[in-house]
Scaffold this motif. Structure first.
Motif, PDB file in Angstrom:
ATOM      1  N   LEU A  47     112.234  56.323  43.114  1.00 28.76           N
ATOM      2  CA  LEU A  47     112.870  55.091  42.658  1.00 28.76           C
ATOM      3  C   LEU A  47     113.846  55.427  41.550  1.00 28.76           C
ATOM      4  N   ILE A  48     115.095  54.936  41.671  1.00 25.36           N
ATOM      5  CA  ILE A  48     116.062  55.250  40.630  1.00 25.36           C
ATOM      6  C   ILE A  48     116.558  54.022  39.879  1.00 25.36           C
ATOM      7  N   ALA A  49     116.543  52.853  40.500  1.00 26.41           N
ATOM      8  CA  ALA A  49     117.011  51.667  39.789  1.00 26.41           C
ATOM      9  C   ALA A  49     116.477  50.412  40.463  1.00 26.41           C
ATOM     10  N   THR A  50     116.128  49.418  39.637  1.00 24.80           N
ATOM     11  CA  THR A  50     115.613  48.150  40.120  1.00 24.80           C
ATOM     12  C   THR A  50     116.362  47.015  39.442  1.00 24.80           C
ATOM     13  N   ILE A  51     116.608  45.942  40.187  1.00 27.61           N
ATOM     14  CA  ILE A  51     117.194  44.738  39.598  1.00 27.61           C
ATOM     15  C   ILE A  51     116.418  43.532  40.102  1.00 27.61           C
ATOM     16  N   PHE A  52     116.091  42.648  39.162  1.00 24.96           N
ATOM     17  CA  PHE A  52     115.327  41.455  39.472  1.00 24.96           C
ATOM     18  C   PHE A  52     116.277  40.261  39.534  1.00 24.96           C
ATOM     19  N   ASN A  53     115.780  39.153  40.064  1.00 28.90           N
ATOM     20  CA  ASN A  53     116.650  38.015  40.318  1.00 28.90           C
ATOM     21  C   ASN A  53     117.285  37.469  39.045  1.00 28.90           C
ATOM     22  N   GLY A  54     116.593  37.592  37.927  1.00 25.59           N
ATOM     23  CA  GLY A  54     117.155  37.117  36.667  1.00 25.59           C
ATOM     24  C   GLY A  54     118.180  38.060  36.064  1.00 25.59           C
ATOM     25  N   GLY A  55     118.346  39.237  36.670  1.00 28.38           N
ATOM     26  CA  GLY A  55     119.327  40.207  36.193  1.00 28.38           C
ATOM     27  C   GLY A  55     118.752  41.376  35.418  1.00 28.38           C
ATOM     28  N   ARG A  56     117.467  41.311  35.113  1.00 29.31           N
ATOM     29  CA  ARG A  56     116.829  42.434  34.389  1.00 29.31           C
ATOM     30  C   ARG A  56     116.863  43.676  35.261  1.00 29.31           C
ATOM     31  N   THR A  57     117.125  44.819  34.606  1.00 30.49           N
ATOM     32  CA  THR A  57     117.239  46.080  35.345  1.00 30.49           C
ATOM     33  C   THR A  57     116.352  47.156  34.739  1.00 30.49           C
ATOM     34  N   ASN A  58     115.958  48.106  35.550  1.00 33.23           N
ATOM     35  CA  ASN A  58     115.240  49.303  35.116  1.00 33.23           C
ATOM     36  C   ASN A  58     115.881  50.509  35.771  1.00 33.23           C
ATOM     37  N   TYR A  59     115.880  51.637  35.058  1.00 33.90           N
ATOM     38  CA  TYR A  59     116.477  52.867  35.584  1.00 33.90           C
ATOM     39  C   TYR A  59     115.566  54.053  35.355  1.00 33.90           C
ATOM     40  N   ARG A  60     115.651  54.977  36.280  1.00 38.11           N
ATOM     41  CA  ARG A  60     115.019  56.275  36.088  1.00 38.11           C
ATOM     42  C   ARG A  60     115.770  56.993  34.981  1.00 38.11           C
ATOM     43  N   ASP A  61     115.045  57.748  34.159  1.00 36.61           N
ATOM     44  CA  ASP A  61     115.672  58.404  33.004  1.00 36.61           C
ATOM     45  C   ASP A  61     116.853  59.282  33.410  1.00 36.61           C
ATOM     46  N   SER A  62     116.743  59.958  34.533  1.00 40.43           N
ATOM     47  CA  SER A  62     117.772  60.924  34.923  1.00 40.43           C
ATOM     48  C   SER A  62     119.106  60.271  35.276  1.00 40.43           C
ATOM     49  N   VAL A  63     119.122  58.943  35.490  1.00 38.10           N
ATOM     50  CA  VAL A  63     120.371  58.279  35.851  1.00 38.10           C
ATOM     51  C   VAL A  63     120.835  57.280  34.787  1.00 38.10           C
ATOM     52  N   LYS A  64     120.027  57.072  33.764  1.00 39.01           N
ATOM     53  CA  LYS A  64     120.400  56.127  32.704  1.00 39.01           C
ATOM     54  C   LYS A  64     121.733  56.517  32.080  1.00 39.01           C
ATOM     55  N   GLY A  65     122.580  55.522  31.885  1.00 39.45           N
ATOM     56  CA  GLY A  65     123.887  55.767  31.284  1.00 39.45           C
ATOM     57  C   GLY A  65     124.937  56.224  32.264  1.00 39.45           C
ATOM     58  N   ARG A  66     124.540  56.592  33.484  1.00 38.47           N
ATOM     59  CA  ARG A  66     125.486  57.042  34.499  1.00 38.47           C
ATOM     60  C   ARG A  66     125.558  56.075  35.692  1.00 38.47           C
ATOM     61  N   PHE A  67     124.420  55.508  36.047  1.00 34.70           N
ATOM     62  CA  PHE A  67     124.346  54.615  37.199  1.00 34.70           C
ATOM     63  C   PHE A  67     124.174  53.174  36.715  1.00 34.70           C
ATOM     64  N   THR A  68     124.761  52.239  37.461  1.00 35.77           N
ATOM     65  CA  THR A  68     124.604  50.820  37.159  1.00 35.77           C
ATOM     66  C   THR A  68     124.276  50.068  38.443  1.00 35.77           C
ATOM     67  N   ILE A  69     123.144  49.366  38.415  1.00 39.11           N
ATOM     68  CA  ILE A  69     122.739  48.545  39.552  1.00 39.11           C
ATOM     69  C   ILE A  69     123.180  47.111  39.290  1.00 39.11           C
ATOM     70  N   SER A  70     123.652  46.437  40.338  1.00 38.24           N
ATOM     71  CA  SER A  70     124.074  45.047  40.195  1.00 38.24           C
ATOM     72  C   SER A  70     123.848  44.333  41.521  1.00 38.24           C
ATOM     73  N   ARG A  71     124.003  43.023  41.494  1.00 40.27           N
ATOM     74  CA  ARG A  71     123.799  42.247  42.708  1.00 40.27           C
ATOM     75  C   ARG A  71     124.722  41.041  42.715  1.00 40.27           C
ATOM     76  N   ASP A  72     125.070  40.611  43.900  1.00 41.23           N
ATOM     77  CA  ASP A  72     125.857  39.392  44.105  1.00 41.23           C
ATOM     78  C   ASP A  72     125.022  38.510  45.020  1.00 41.23           C
ATOM     79  N   ASN A  73     124.313  37.553  44.427  1.00 45.03           N
ATOM     80  CA  ASN A  73     123.402  36.722  45.219  1.00 45.03           C
ATOM     81  C   ASN A  73     124.160  35.872  46.232  1.00 45.03           C
ATOM     82  N   ALA A  74     125.370  35.472  45.896  1.00 42.10           N
ATOM     83  CA  ALA A  74     126.151  34.651  46.822  1.00 42.10           C
ATOM     84  C   ALA A  74     126.448  35.405  48.113  1.00 42.10           C
ATOM     85  N   LYS A  75     126.581  36.730  48.001  1.00 46.56           N
ATOM     86  CA  LYS A  75     126.871  37.556  49.178  1.00 46.56           C
ATOM     87  C   LYS A  75     125.646  38.319  49.660  1.00 46.56           C
TER      88      LYS A  75
END
Length: 115
Positions: A47-75
């Motif tokens: 697991l490298i990144a998680t995003i919840f419906n409210g927008g809260r995110t979690n990242y694996r340490d090895s990707v923090k600061g380099r990877f960004t998870i996001s979502r577009d609920n409309a799409k």
């Protein structure tokens, strides 16, 4: 039927960037938990990144600061922006969603970081 389709993988040089997309279909309403995993050759899927419906995110340490998870609920789409890629980021990347208590996977998209 819930289906996930990833796209955006490819070959990139070290230090480069890629943006992965995961389009979700077959769900009736917003998915609460969406995540990206990856699996390198001979390794366990991680697991490298998680995003919840409210927008809260979690990242694996090895990707923090380099990877960004996001979502577009409309799409009904999730994204993974990957910057400053390293050879050790080479893997097949999978998106995952939890819907009505069941997990669903995409088919995976290959990312190769090499000069």
């Amino acid at each position: 039927q819930v289906q996930l389709v990833e796209s955006g993988g490819g070959l990139v040089q070290p230090g480069g960037s890629l943006r992965l997309s995961c389009e979700v279909s077959g769900t009736d309403g917003d998915v609460n938990t969406m995540a990206w995993f990856r699996q390198a050759p001979g390794e366990q899927r991680e697991l490298i990144a998680t995003i919840f419906n409210g927008g809260r995110t979690n990242y694996r340490d090895s990707v923090k600061g380099r990877f960004t998870i996001s979502r577009d609920n409309a799409k009904n789409t999730m994204f993974l922006q990957m910057n400053t890629l390293k050879p050790e980021d080479t893997a097949v990347y999978y998106c995952n969603v939890i819907w009505l208590g069941q997990g669903y996977w995409g088919q995976g998209t290959q990312v190769i970081v090499s000069s």
